[in-house]
Scaffold this motif. Structure first.
Motif, PDB file in Angstrom:
ATOM      1  N   SER A 296       0.856  -1.187   0.000  1.00 58.49           N
ATOM      2  CA  SER A 296       0.000   0.000   0.000  1.00 58.49           C
ATOM      3  C   SER A 296       0.886   1.230   0.000  1.00 58.49           C
ATOM      4  CB  SER A 296      -0.906   0.043   1.233  1.00 58.49           C
ATOM      5  OG  SER A 296      -1.841  -1.014   1.240  1.00 58.49           O
TER       6      SER A 296
ATOM      7  N   TRP B 129       1.980   2.256 -11.606  1.00 60.95           N
ATOM      8  CA  TRP B 129       0.634   2.606 -11.161  1.00 60.95           C
ATOM      9  C   TRP B 129       0.612   4.113 -10.944  1.00 60.95           C
ATOM     10  CZ3 TRP B 129      -3.056  -1.331 -10.298  1.00 60.95           C
ATOM     11  CH2 TRP B 129      -2.559  -2.638 -10.287  1.00 60.95           C
TER      12      TRP B 129
ATOM     13  N   LEU C  97      -3.386   3.608  -2.455  1.00 56.55           N
ATOM     14  CA  LEU C  97      -3.464   2.536  -3.436  1.00 56.55           C
ATOM     15  C   LEU C  97      -2.956   1.263  -2.773  1.00 56.55           C
ATOM     16  CD1 LEU C  97      -3.879   1.397  -6.290  1.00 56.55           C
ATOM     17  CD2 LEU C  97      -1.539   2.143  -6.820  1.00 56.55           C
TER      18      LEU C  97
ATOM     19  N   THR D 160      -2.518  -3.078  -3.275  1.00 60.82           N
ATOM     20  CA  THR D 160      -2.567  -4.243  -4.151  1.00 60.82           C
ATOM     21  C   THR D 160      -2.394  -5.509  -3.333  1.00 60.82           C
ATOM     22  OG1 THR D 160      -0.189  -4.347  -4.599  1.00 60.82           O
ATOM     23  CG2 THR D 160      -1.522  -2.919  -6.030  1.00 60.82           C
TER      24      THR D 160
ATOM     25  N   TRP E 246      -6.562  -4.683  -6.893  1.00 62.29           N
ATOM     26  CA  TRP E 246      -6.167  -3.349  -6.435  1.00 62.29           C
ATOM     27  C   TRP E 246      -7.379  -2.642  -5.817  1.00 62.29           C
ATOM     28  CZ3 TRP E 246      -9.073   0.460  -8.481  1.00 62.29           C
ATOM     29  CH2 TRP E 246      -9.663   0.246  -9.730  1.00 62.29           C
TER      30      TRP E 246
END
Length: 905
Positions: A423, A449, A492, A494, A503
């Protein structure tokens, strides 16, 4: 006479354990200890002690290589000081064979179980068996109570183990390690509706008249029974139902028959002596200890640290001593000059991210120092920025302010915890132009990303870019509504599974959009923030870019830290702050019942604790028997049974005894300001302590408080409560001194030694010139002295009356007074019928079930036995002179409930 000095124990910690050094304490010099709040202060001082150690053997000359303690003691060596006093308690080591037992007797049989036990356990989270009537053989199982991780009752309708029934609650018990507390479990075998019910309670002591519910009562289908077999009672042993026996102390135990309300067993150890192997209780039952169980009366009076060892000697050099001044841990915790830190920075230090760049560097910085590792965040050439000029929020350290186009990039360290997921948090504020926040995976995928924040479209979009140049819009948040001066954070996250990666994109701690991509994610190699893509970039405050592994704390927790834990209760903040600081701590009562707080400001650790205690009205203290902190909230002060009852007429109170009839604590015009919010005020307009000029009142005593509160509405509530506390009409008893060597005090010594800051003292039998009624006091602190010829304790106190609050179901605390009442006509000293006019809008209740109750008329206490009348005036039938006051009263004399209560804050 009581032998002086009392048996004591002085211990120092070295060689991995506490060691007995009592023989070195100079009894002639004595030991003096203090604890809690002194005088009329508002903040507890560090616990402190003074004692003189013999050093003729040279052990405490720690600089001498020939000393027996060379290299073993030094600054802040832990110490403990204990005294043996009073009748005993049951001390249990927590093994499977130690207990206190009594054989079967007729009184042990009950219909409805009502079990009450007062304990002080080393842990309230470890499952332990507290008390049972249980034999493992011969189908003689009756019942068992387990404590820890809640409470659980097991009972056996036919005596066989196979018939076992259980009911329990999994709530956290409202006690800190080694805190004294009472638990109660009631089994109603037949509710009258075809079922049975098990209810759980707690109270400060087993003598409480009102028990607080714990969790939710467990209702069972069908009626049940409790087997009355041949088993005796066992206090503290382990029957095998849980993994361990009780570890800690049992102060009292009672068994009642709930069906008849008769107490069948009462064990308070008042008939025993320390060291006894058996004793007979007040009901005639003989109790015998088993295993390592012991009847002990040792009480730790102080646990602290010795900050310095200063050798002294007389002129001849023959007499060598070392005076020491042990102190509680808050003395050490308040040392140092480390800059104040925000709630967010404290949180991140404790949470342990893989890496974080706070970007709070000084105005002359050229890069952003990392919080964890060594690699800085670099601001690339051509960027336009100002260090220490950006504001995420005024409670957070100033961060970098991007004032034009620019780019910040930093390498992310390889870390095993990010192998299957990670994260990244990007906190920001004052964003008014397009910014992209990117992370790039390692060479196995090369995937980038990118979170795009665009105020022109009011969107946040997530893109992925492959090494081959392919671009995919994964998802978006629209409208975003984050382009303002309020702190925000995008996370964010994953998590890989098989050959793909899931995600999630969070905004301000809330999951906003989620999806999946291929291939599986790999650990990151860098983080990148690019501002100014639109060519007209103006402003962005950016800081605390944080990289987590797969076990990151929740996005909601990060956002709460970013926003200063707004709305967090005082109890929860106390525990969190102590955890972040690495300080052992415990909360009395429940966190949910404490005051909701505002934003946590940038404060030193102890200042932050003082702030939450000030808002709640409770006490942050050092634990008496451990080098740890405890928080006693305001709610634990309400409606307490007295820890000590002192009858002045019996000579138990020593000089100096100087009640004060003054206005020193008066606050009759109270203003409360919520930090960062509104203010409110409460004023006492009428009555003897009102703001009116004398003699109608005492004049204006105005005071202002600024408090950390979660909502504006709390300001008025706080002002009203503080006005209530500040307008107590009665004598003050700032100090109560007890000579513990006085034989008349000796029967009270156990209660005295169990009493602590926040507990209640009740004074009875006071002289007429002090007023006819009992007086309650709250202990704020105390000073104790133990010498060869003296053993005294002086309690510092404030009035306890304000903490009598409305509590439904408790007769002593469930009556509210009318808005105003007075005698409609004069009465003689013996009249038993009163005509009472209600000056407010609400009449007195005439329901028979609401009587009897006590009233006060002109200082005379009367008991109302009957009350009639549907309109004012009403007729009261009373019993006169309950408090010994015999007098007549004129028409218009005010009438009120005796010991009136108010709504709690």
């Amino acid at each position: 006479m009581v032998a002086l000095p009392p048996p004591d124990l002085f211990e120092l910690y070295y060689n991995g354990q506490f060691n007995n050094r009592t023989s070195d304490v100079r009894a002639s010099a004595g030991v003096t200890m203090s604890r809690g709040v002194s005088a009329e202060g508002t903040r507890a001082d560090p616990s402190a002690a003074d004692m003189l150690l013999n050093n003729r053997h040279g052990d405490y000359s720690r600089r001498n290589p020939m000393s027996a303690l060379y290299g073993k003691i030094g600054p802040n060596t832990p110490m403990r000081y204990s005294v043996d006093a009073g009748y005993p308690y049951l001390l249990l080591p927590g093994d499977t064979s130690s207990a206190l037992t009594t054989p079967d007797a007729a009184v042990l049989g009950v219909t409805d179980l009502d079990i009450r036990i007062e304990v002080a356990l080393d842990s309230y989270t470890t499952a332990q068996e507290a008390v049972s009537r249980f034999l493992n053989s011969g189908n003689n199982c009756s019942w068992s109570l387990q404590v820890g991780n809640g409470l659980q009752l097991s009972w056996y309708p036919d005596g066989s183990f196979a018939s076992q029934k259980t009911a329990g609650i999994g709530v956290q018990l409202p006690a800190i390690p080694r805190q004294r507390i009472a638990f109660r479990v009631v089994l109603d075998v037949n509710t009258g509706a075809g079922g049975h019910l098990v209810s759980f309670y707690w109270a400060p002591s087993i003598t409480a008249t009102m028990w607080n519910p714990l969790g939710t009562a467990t209702a069972g289908t069908g009626t049940t029974t409790v087997f009355d077999g041949a088993a005796g009672l066992q206090l503290g042993t382990n029957t095998g139902l849980v993994g361990t026996g009780l570890k800690g102390r049992i102060y009292a135990f009672q068994l009642w028959d709930g069906a008849t309300g008769v107490r069948k067993v009462n064990v308070d150890f008042s008939t025993a002596k320390a060291g006894d192997t058996s004793f007979t209780d007040t009901g005639g039952l003989v109790w015998t200890k088993a295993g390592a169980a012991a009847l002990a009366n040792r009480h730790v009076r102080m646990a602290g640290e010795v900050p310095a060892w200063t050798p002294q000697r007389d002129a001849s050099g023959a007499d060598r001593t070392v005076p020491i001044t042990p102190a509680g841990i808050t003395r050490r915790l308040d040392a140092g000059t480390k800059p104040l830190e925000s709630a967010l920075l404290r949180y991140l230090r404790a949470a342990g991210p893989i890496e974080c760049w706070p970007l709070i560097d000084g105005a002359q910085a050229t890069s952003g120092a990392p919080l964890v590792g060594t690699a800085p965040a670099v601001v690339l050439p051509g960027s336009t920025y100002v260090w220490a000029d950006g504001e995420l929020a005024d409670w957070i350290e100033p961060v970098i302010h991007l004032t034009g186009g620019g780019r910040i990039i930093a390498p992310l360290p390889a870390h095993a915890s990010a192998a299957t997921g990670w994260s990244v948090d990007w906190p920001f504020s004052q964003l008014d132009s397009l910014v992209t926040c990117s992370v790039t995976e390692g060479s196995a995928t090369g995937r980038t990303w990118t979170v795009s924040l665009d105020p022109s479209t009011n969107k946040i979009q997530l893109f992925t870019f492959t090494a081959a140049g392919a671009t995919t819009l994964q998802g978006e948040i629209s409208p975003a509504n984050v382009f303002n001066d309020v702190p925000h954070v995008v996370r964010l996250t994953t998590a890989s599974s098989g050959g793909s990666v899931g995600w999630s994109l969070y905004l301000d701690g809330v999951l906003a959009v989620a999806g999946a991509d291929t291939p599986a994610a790999v650990p990151l190699q860098n983080v990148d923030v690019l501002a100014g893509l639109s060519g007209s970039f103006k402003s962005m405050a950016l800081g605390y870019i944080t990289y987590w592994g797969s076990s990151a704390p929740s996005a909601a927790d990060f956002y709460r830290a970013l926003t200063g834990f707004q709305g967090e209760t005082a109890g929860a903040r106390f525990l969190r702050l102590c955890t972040e600081q690495g300080v052992p701590a415990a909360l009395m009562g429940t966190a949910s019942a404490t005051t909701p707080l505002g934003v946590q400001k940038r404060e030193k650790f102890l200042d932050a604790l003082a702030s939450l205690a000030r808002a709640d009205g409770g006490y942050v203290l050092e634990q008496r028997d451990d080098r740890a902190l405890a928080f006693r909230p305001r709610q634990t002060l309400y409606n307490q049974p007295p820890a000590i009852t002192l009858d002045f007429s019996t000579g138990v109170i020593s000089e100096p005894f100087r009640p004060l009839d003054d206005e020193k604590l008066s606050e009759n015009d109270v203003a409360v300001t919520r930090e960062g919010g509104t203010f409110a005020s409460a004023v006492q307009l009428t009555g003897p302590l009102s703001v009116q000029d004398p003699p109608a009142g005492i004049g204006r005593y105005d005071v202002a408080h600024t408090l950390s509160l979660a909502a504006d509405a709390q300001a008025l509530q706080q002002a009203a409560w503080r006005l209530h506390v500040g307008t107590v009409d009665g004598l003050r008893y700032p100090q109560i001194t007890l000579d513990l060597g006085n034989p008349r005090v000796w029967p009270l010594i156990r209660a005295v030694y169990l009493a602590d800051v926040g507990d209640k003292i009740r004074l009875t039998g006071l002289p007429d010139d002090y007023g006819p009624d009992d007086v309650d006091l709250i202990i704020r602190g105390y000073k104790e002295t133990v010498t060869e010829k003296t053993w005294r304790i002086t309690f510092t106190c404030t009035p306890g009356a304000p903490y009598d609050v409305l509590q439904l179901g408790a007769p002593a605390y469930s009556r509210l007074a009318t808005a105003g009442s007075q005698l409609a006509s004069a009465i003689t000293a013996t009249a038993t019928s009163l005509s009472v006019t209600t000056t407010g809008t609400t009449l007195w209740t005439t329901a028979a079930g609401d009587r009897p109750f006590d009233i006060v008329v002109g200082g005379e206490r009367m008991t109302v036995t009957n009350l009639t009348g549907a309109t004012s005036p009403q007729t009261f039938t009373v019993t006169r002179s309950v408090n010994g006051v015999v007098k007549s009263h004129v028409a218009g004399t005010a009438l009120q409930i005796a010991r009136p209560v108010v709504y709690a804050l």
